[in-house]
Design an enzyme around this catalytic site. Sequence first.
Site, PDB file in Angstrom:
ATOM      1  N   GLY A  25      43.842 -53.092  -0.328  1.00 31.96           N
ATOM      2  CA  GLY A  25      44.401 -52.522  -1.541  1.00 31.96           C
ATOM      3  C   GLY A  25      45.778 -51.893  -1.331  1.00 31.96           C
ATOM      4  O   GLY A  25      46.743 -52.294  -1.951  1.00 31.96           O
ATOM      5  N   LYS A  44      46.347 -49.352  11.278  1.00 24.87           N
ATOM      6  CA  LYS A  44      46.275 -49.418   9.821  1.00 24.87           C
ATOM      7  C   LYS A  44      47.307 -48.437   9.255  1.00 24.87           C
ATOM      8  O   LYS A  44      47.340 -47.264   9.632  1.00 24.87           O
ATOM      9  CB  LYS A  44      44.870 -49.062   9.343  1.00 24.87           C
ATOM     10  CG  LYS A  44      44.704 -49.268   7.841  1.00 24.87           C
ATOM     11  CD  LYS A  44      43.238 -49.241   7.464  1.00 24.87           C
ATOM     12  CE  LYS A  44      43.063 -49.279   5.970  1.00 24.87           C
ATOM     13  NZ  LYS A  44      41.670 -49.321   5.559  1.00 24.87           N
ATOM     14  N   ASP A 148      31.773 -49.188  -0.032  1.00 23.62           N
ATOM     15  CA  ASP A 148      32.577 -50.403  -0.139  1.00 23.62           C
ATOM     16  C   ASP A 148      32.126 -51.438   0.891  1.00 23.62           C
ATOM     17  O   ASP A 148      32.924 -52.086   1.548  1.00 23.62           O
ATOM     18  CB  ASP A 148      34.058 -50.038   0.074  1.00 23.62           C
ATOM     19  CG  ASP A 148      34.975 -51.167  -0.384  1.00 23.62           C
ATOM     20  OD1 ASP A 148      34.511 -52.041  -1.133  1.00 23.62           O
ATOM     21  OD2 ASP A 148      36.152 -51.164   0.025  1.00 23.62           O
TER      22      ASP A 148
HETATM   23  N1  LIG Z   1      39.857 -52.820  13.766  1.00 18.47           N
HETATM   24  C1  LIG Z   1      40.097 -54.047  13.272  1.00 18.47           C
HETATM   25  N2  LIG Z   1      40.049 -55.100  14.087  1.00 18.47           N
HETATM   26  C2  LIG Z   1      40.271 -56.319  13.597  1.00 18.47           C
HETATM   27  N3  LIG Z   1      40.566 -56.586  12.310  1.00 18.47           N
HETATM   28  C3  LIG Z   1      40.637 -55.571  11.448  1.00 18.47           C
HETATM   29  C4  LIG Z   1      40.409 -54.239  11.879  1.00 18.47           C
HETATM   30  N4  LIG Z   1      40.520 -53.437  10.829  1.00 18.47           N
HETATM   31  C5  LIG Z   1      40.832 -54.224   9.770  1.00 18.47           C
HETATM   32  N5  LIG Z   1      40.893 -55.498  10.131  1.00 18.47           N
HETATM   33  C6  LIG Z   1      41.220 -56.631   9.246  1.00 18.47           C
HETATM   34  O1  LIG Z   1      42.062 -56.161   8.224  1.00 18.47           O
HETATM   35  C7  LIG Z   1      41.429 -56.359   6.950  1.00 18.47           C
HETATM   36  C8  LIG Z   1      41.794 -55.210   6.041  1.00 18.47           C
HETATM   37  O2  LIG Z   1      41.309 -54.015   6.568  1.00 18.47           O
HETATM   38  P1  LIG Z   1      40.810 -52.821   5.632  1.00 18.47           P
HETATM   39  O3  LIG Z   1      39.706 -53.266   4.801  1.00 18.47           O
HETATM   40  O4  LIG Z   1      40.571 -51.637   6.488  1.00 18.47           O
HETATM   41  O5  LIG Z   1      42.079 -52.605   4.744  1.00 18.47           O
HETATM   42  P2  LIG Z   1      42.166 -51.889   3.314  1.00 18.47           P
HETATM   43  O6  LIG Z   1      43.558 -51.867   2.939  1.00 18.47           O
HETATM   44  O7  LIG Z   1      41.444 -50.606   3.399  1.00 18.47           O
HETATM   45  O8  LIG Z   1      41.308 -52.881   2.429  1.00 18.47           O
HETATM   46  P3  LIG Z   1      40.566 -52.515   1.061  1.00 18.47           P
HETATM   47  O9  LIG Z   1      41.361 -53.104  -0.005  1.00 18.47           O
HETATM   48  O10 LIG Z   1      39.224 -53.140   1.242  1.00 18.47           O
HETATM   49  O11 LIG Z   1      40.500 -51.055   1.021  1.00 18.47           O
HETATM   50  C9  LIG Z   1      39.975 -56.498   7.235  1.00 18.47           C
HETATM   51  O12 LIG Z   1      39.338 -57.261   6.252  1.00 18.47           O
HETATM   52  C10 LIG Z   1      39.968 -57.169   8.585  1.00 18.47           C
HETATM   53  O13 LIG Z   1      40.091 -58.559   8.452  1.00 18.47           O
END
Ligand SMILES: Nc1ncnc2c1ncn2[C@@H]1O[C@H](COP(=O)(O)OP(=O)(O)OP(=O)(O)O)[C@@H](O)[C@H]1O
Length: 805
Positions: A25, A44, A148
């Site tokens: 997101g 992240k 989620d």
């Molecule tokens: N520790 C990790 N190791 C490997 N891949 C990861 C890791 N963390 C996240 N990813 C990859 O990155 C993607 C996005 O991560 P994440 O869901 O934490 O992001 P987000 O921005 O919070 O997404 P959302 O819209 O679901 O909130 C995951 O679906 C996964 O494919």
Amino acid sequence: MSKMAADEPLEVANWVRERVLGSGGFGQVTLWRHKTKDEMIALKKCRTGTDAILTEKHKERWSKEVEIMQRLNHPNVVKAIAVPPDLAVLRSKLPLMCMEFCSKGDLRQVLNRSENCCGLCEAEVRSLISDVKSAVQYLHSMKITHRDLKPENIVLQQEEDRIVYKLIDLGYAKELDQSSICTSFVGTLQYLAPELFMSKTYNYSVDYWSLGLVSHEVITGVRPFLPNMAPVSWMTHVREKSSDDICAYKAEDGTIVFSKELFLQNHISSCLKCYVEKWLKLLLEWDAAKRGRILNRNKELQIVVFDLIEDILSKKIINVFSVPSYQNLSYEIDDSTAVSTLQTWIERDTRIPVQEQELLLSSGQPFDISKEACQCWVPQTLNNQNVNTMVYVYHRGSLAIQNFAPSVPQTVSKMMEEPRNKVEFVHQKRAWAHAVFFLQQEMELYHAFLQAYRVKMLHVISSNAKLNEQTQAVVSHLQQVEAQLQLILESLHFDEDQAKKIGFFSEEVMHSWSKMNASVGRRIAKLKEIVSQLESKCDVANGKTMDLQRNPYTKMADHEVLMSLLEEGQKRYDSLRRRPKENRYEQTDNVEMVKIVYNCLKHRDKLLRDKTFNAHLQQVIDVQMEIEQLWNPLNSSVQVINKVQMELKQTQLDRQHDIWLQMTQDSCNGFTVPRDLTKSHAVYRPVVITTSQPLSTSMSIDNREDKTEILVPTSEHSFTEPKQFRLTASSVQPALVSNDQAYRDPPEQMSVSLSNSQCDSSAMIDYNVSLRYATQDLMNESFQHYRRVLNEDQSLDWAFLEKQD
Ligand SMILES: Nc1ncnc2c1ncn2[C@@H]1O[C@H](COP(=O)(O)OP(=O)(O)OP(=O)(O)O)[C@@H](O)[C@H]1O
């Protein structure tokens, strides 16, 4: 490349940005590798370019996620690690989140693979459900709801030899205190629990719902409820479902069908399927208050989802491949399930009568019917979750398949009937997924069949090895008996020669000796003949087994045709699935997919009915039968050899007895070995026997000083140093020996000790026994004859003789 990644430097100090792992997101996850250390991290970062438009709520969510992640510590929740100081420069107004990097992608990527269009294999399903359940249970124990839970938020990490599933993205997680009910709503719609979707109050049970959805999807490849509709639409239908319904789909005629069972097109065993259906009913309960709970004895709703799945996953479920019915079966056993019970279940499902079943373990070993069925159970540990307990069942005396009928899914049969018929994209996609499932199933079945053939080969090879071993044991046992016979014959000839010289024995007696031995000799000769025939039959079976081993069925590569058909089917399915949304309305026919299925059916038939393969299978069975048929005669010859050996020993004992008897009679004029004594001295071998003086002549009784001594002379013929043994009858009452009258009333037993130091204790024991007779006889007969027996090892035994009536 996304804007954010493009904004980021490719290198920071010793760190190199490898690639974007995923974007959500408002965050993006990138992979960073340390140049010199073997270190990879996932970073992240909040979308920097959009910082300005981040709402306070977003910022709060972001900070909360970082804070929560740093607090957690569980193998199934991705680990937060400190941001390396070098990378701190990447920080924007919001904190960075640094995590362990999970190298095997996320579950969505796994589910998107065409081979998983009807779900993952059983081992993966088990492992995933177990890991995700542990993570959720842990979060709940920390008073956190994930909210989620979806395939995108489950990442895979390779640890030792297994894949570990870990939860990520606690951005929507909320900490709940005991009674907290939050009315805010965020989340991804498809996996969202209805109450969250409708902005109702919620609690931990929102995660049960999502866990149910994810579990259903990993088992069947599709979400359970009208997967092609938007949540707003499907929820209006699904709210009507009964508590037992675990899925709903739209039939081709547009009606919505609810089902209490999982779709048949999945890769888990029927046994596990039944249990998981029960579990899913609890997770996919519409009413959040009842979800994941059952009424306990006190009529209170109790959370059971975690315990229940743990219990289900710990069940001993074994997989059985039945060759005659060409099918995979599964049964739940426990420590007390008897093999015979398992066999009756197999009979029920395959119609192979119990007595005609042959059950083999993967090692080729047969089932031990005296033990429980769990002898085949391979304990499931974290590292061997891919090891399924397999049992192979055969119709005794055959490796032939009796049921060739393929099990084609209904959707596929329909497609085959009218390949040019065009249907809605969603139905076509499902039918093609089922076609892929059919191709996979055929591949797996043929693989299991080849495995069953290999297991049978292993069995034949090991039975042959055992037969060889046993035949060799029988041959060498027989050789031993033959050698014994030779020895006994030599001893017989010696005895005969001696007896003739001395003129001890009658012709009659000697004739009976040789007659006995001759009869045993004849039986041994006969046995030799039988065993040598068995040996040559065993050699033949051995040769045939080696032939089978040298020339196993070599056309196994043929299954590569099935493999390539499967790959082709998967490719076609993939291109259909990836068809751009705008093109999905132009319907296409199924001709190409039908062709693949048809070719698979044709090739399957060719493989299973292949004459060379079947002839080879028949040969395997013939050799097995040949080996089995040799066991009975071999075992009976073992018994006969044992019996003959006993008889042979007996001939020797009988002759010794004859010699003894004869010599005793001869030298003692009518005296014979007392019966009891013969028994206790049955081990006497024919040894040097010296006739002694009668006791009366040289025995003296000395009872001075209240001490009774019986002086026994030794014979010069039997000892190198003739001397007197001094025997002390200490327990004899002086009156008995001092007074002649007392002999008329003898004691039952008189214990004496041998004072001569040269006599060992065993001689003493013998002497004690002997003297009892001697004493009784002495008292009854006044004086008795006795014999001294000198054994080969120079130990002294005594035999006293009683007068024959
Ligand atoms: N520790 C990790 N190791 C490997 N891949 C990861 C890791 N963390 C996240 N990813 C990859 O990155 C993607 C996005 O991560 P994440 O869901 O934490 O992001 P987000 O921005 O919070 O997404 P959302 O819209 O679901 O909130 C995951 O679906 C996964 O494919």
